[in-house]
Design a protein around this motif. Structure first.
Motif, short mmCIF file in Angstrom:
data_model
loop_
_atom_site.label_atom_id
_atom_site.label_comp_id
_atom_site.label_asym_id
_atom_site.label_seq_id
_atom_site.Cartn_x
_atom_site.Cartn_y
_atom_site.Cartn_z
N ASP A 196 0.84 -1.21 0.00
CA ASP A 196 0.00 0.00 0.00
C ASP A 196 0.87 1.25 0.00
OD1 ASP A 196 -2.76 -1.28 2.03
OD2 ASP A 196 -2.22 -1.53 -0.08
N GLN A 197 1.95 1.23 0.77
CA GLN A 197 2.84 2.41 0.81
C GLN A 197 3.37 2.72 -0.59
OE1 GLN A 197 5.87 3.15 3.61
NE2 GLN A 197 4.26 3.70 5.04
N ARG A 200 1.98 1.71 -3.52
CA ARG A 200 0.86 2.04 -4.42
C ARG A 200 0.36 3.46 -4.18
NH1 ARG A 200 -2.66 -2.62 -6.02
NH2 ARG A 200 -4.40 -1.68 -4.95
N GLN A 201 0.44 3.92 -2.92
CA GLN A 201 -0.07 5.26 -2.60
C GLN A 201 0.97 6.35 -2.85
OE1 GLN A 201 -3.49 4.59 0.70
NE2 GLN A 201 -1.45 5.01 1.50
N ASP A 247 3.67 6.71 -1.10
CA ASP A 247 4.29 7.18 0.16
C ASP A 247 5.78 6.93 0.16
OD1 ASP A 247 1.85 7.96 1.08
OD2 ASP A 247 1.42 6.04 2.07
N ASN A 281 -10.43 9.54 -2.09
CA ASN A 281 -9.56 8.36 -2.03
C ASN A 281 -9.96 7.41 -3.15
OD1 ASN A 281 -11.99 7.41 -1.18
ND2 ASN A 281 -11.24 6.35 0.62
N ILE A 337 -5.26 3.40 -2.96
CA ILE A 337 -4.93 4.76 -2.50
C ILE A 337 -5.98 5.16 -1.45
CG2 ILE A 337 -4.68 7.18 -3.20
CD1 ILE A 337 -3.85 6.14 -5.99
N GLU A 338 -5.59 5.08 -0.18
CA GLU A 338 -6.53 5.33 0.91
C GLU A 338 -6.65 6.84 1.23
OE1 GLU A 338 -7.40 1.47 0.75
OE2 GLU A 338 -8.49 3.16 1.61
N LYS A 339 -5.58 7.59 0.92
CA LYS A 339 -5.67 9.03 1.27
C LYS A 339 -6.33 9.79 0.11
CE LYS A 339 -0.98 9.87 -0.43
NZ LYS A 339 0.40 10.21 -0.09
#
Ligand SMILES: O=P(O)(O)O[C@@H]1[C@H](O)[C@H](OP(=O)(O)O)[C@@H](O)[C@H](O)[C@H]1O
Ligand SMILES: [Zn+2]
Ligand SMILES: [Zn+2]
Length: 225
Positions: free
Chosen positions: A33-34, A36-37, A39, A199, A205-207
């Motif tokens: 996730d980090q 993919r987003q 981060d 989002n 992408i959670e944010k």
């Protein structure tokens, strides 16, 4: 950026701790996730993962390979663009040649073969198949390919399009009229046509990130069920 990296490294150390008896999938998913987003930079992430390949502890190496396999399967083109390079493939060949851990060698051969199959129609990643061919010529035996290993299920955000005018209102970009990208469709827009954020869970992408008007409506329309 630095915060993301140190946070990433902490997650990676946790996922590859020699004290673990089996892969820590929730942490591995957080690592994906980090990436993919956005981060953490894929290049930085993979350089950290690569370092785990040369760890003296076989558990650390094997967990590192689980992380590598998951990132390739779940993070799409940003990660494929990193592993599908000659330098990365050469470092994998080096690891296969020098590692003391038979399991790690076999796992890496399995992964490279699966990636070569998955990328068989992508000339951009030609060096992966080349690496398989070189390893075969060097006498390494590959395990039987499991098609399922070569399926990359990730739904990843589209690459960004370029253009000299807004995709929606056609206004020309200039020093004043700056370009912006919608993270959902990847198209290029003026600020007025892409001023909203949301989002995008389907892309991991959670944010809240910038999206265009129509992608905002699609992402936030009340579900009909
Ligand atoms: O502000 P600029 O110097 O024009 O740079 C633009 C911003 O970085 C935009 O980021 P944003 O989409 O998050 O606004 C990006 O989408 C554009 O491609 C870049 O050209
Ligand atoms: Zn516009
Ligand atoms: Zn859009």
């Amino acid at each position: 950026m630095f915060r993301g990296s140190s946070n990433f490294e902490k997650l990676l150390d946790k996922a590859t701790s020699p004290l673990k008896l089996e892969p820590d999938w929730p942490v591995i998913i957080q690592i994906c996730d980090q990436i993919r987003q956005g981060d953490v930079e894929p290049k930085f992430a993979l350089s950290c993962i690569k370092k785990k390949m040369t760890n003296v502890n076989p558990h650390v190496v094997m967990f590192g390979l689980d992380v590598l396999e998951s990132c390739v399967k779940n993070c799409g083109a940003p990660v494929h663009d990193e592993i599908g390079t000659k330098p990365f493939m050469e470092s994998m060949r080096e690891t296969i040649k020098t590692t003391q851990h038979e399991n790690a060698r076999n796992k890496l051969l399995e992964l490279i073969q699966a990636w070569a199959h998955a990328f068989r129609n992508s000339p951009k990643y030609r060096c992966v198949q080349d690496t398989v061919n070189i390893l075969k010529a060097d006498g390494y035996k590959f395990p039987t390919l499991k098609e399922s290993d070569a399926m990359f299920k990730a739904d990843t955000a589209p690459e960004w399009a370029d253009g000299d005018c807004c995709h929606r209102c056609r206004i020309q970009f200039s020093v004043i009229q700056r370009k912006h990208h919608c993270r959902a469709c990847g198209q290029v827009f003026c600020h007025q046509c892409s001023s909203k954020t949301t989002n995008l869970p389907k892309y991991g992408i959670e944010k809240d990130v910038r999206v265009c008007e129509s992608c905002f409506e699609k992402a936030n329309k009340p579900s009909t069920t």
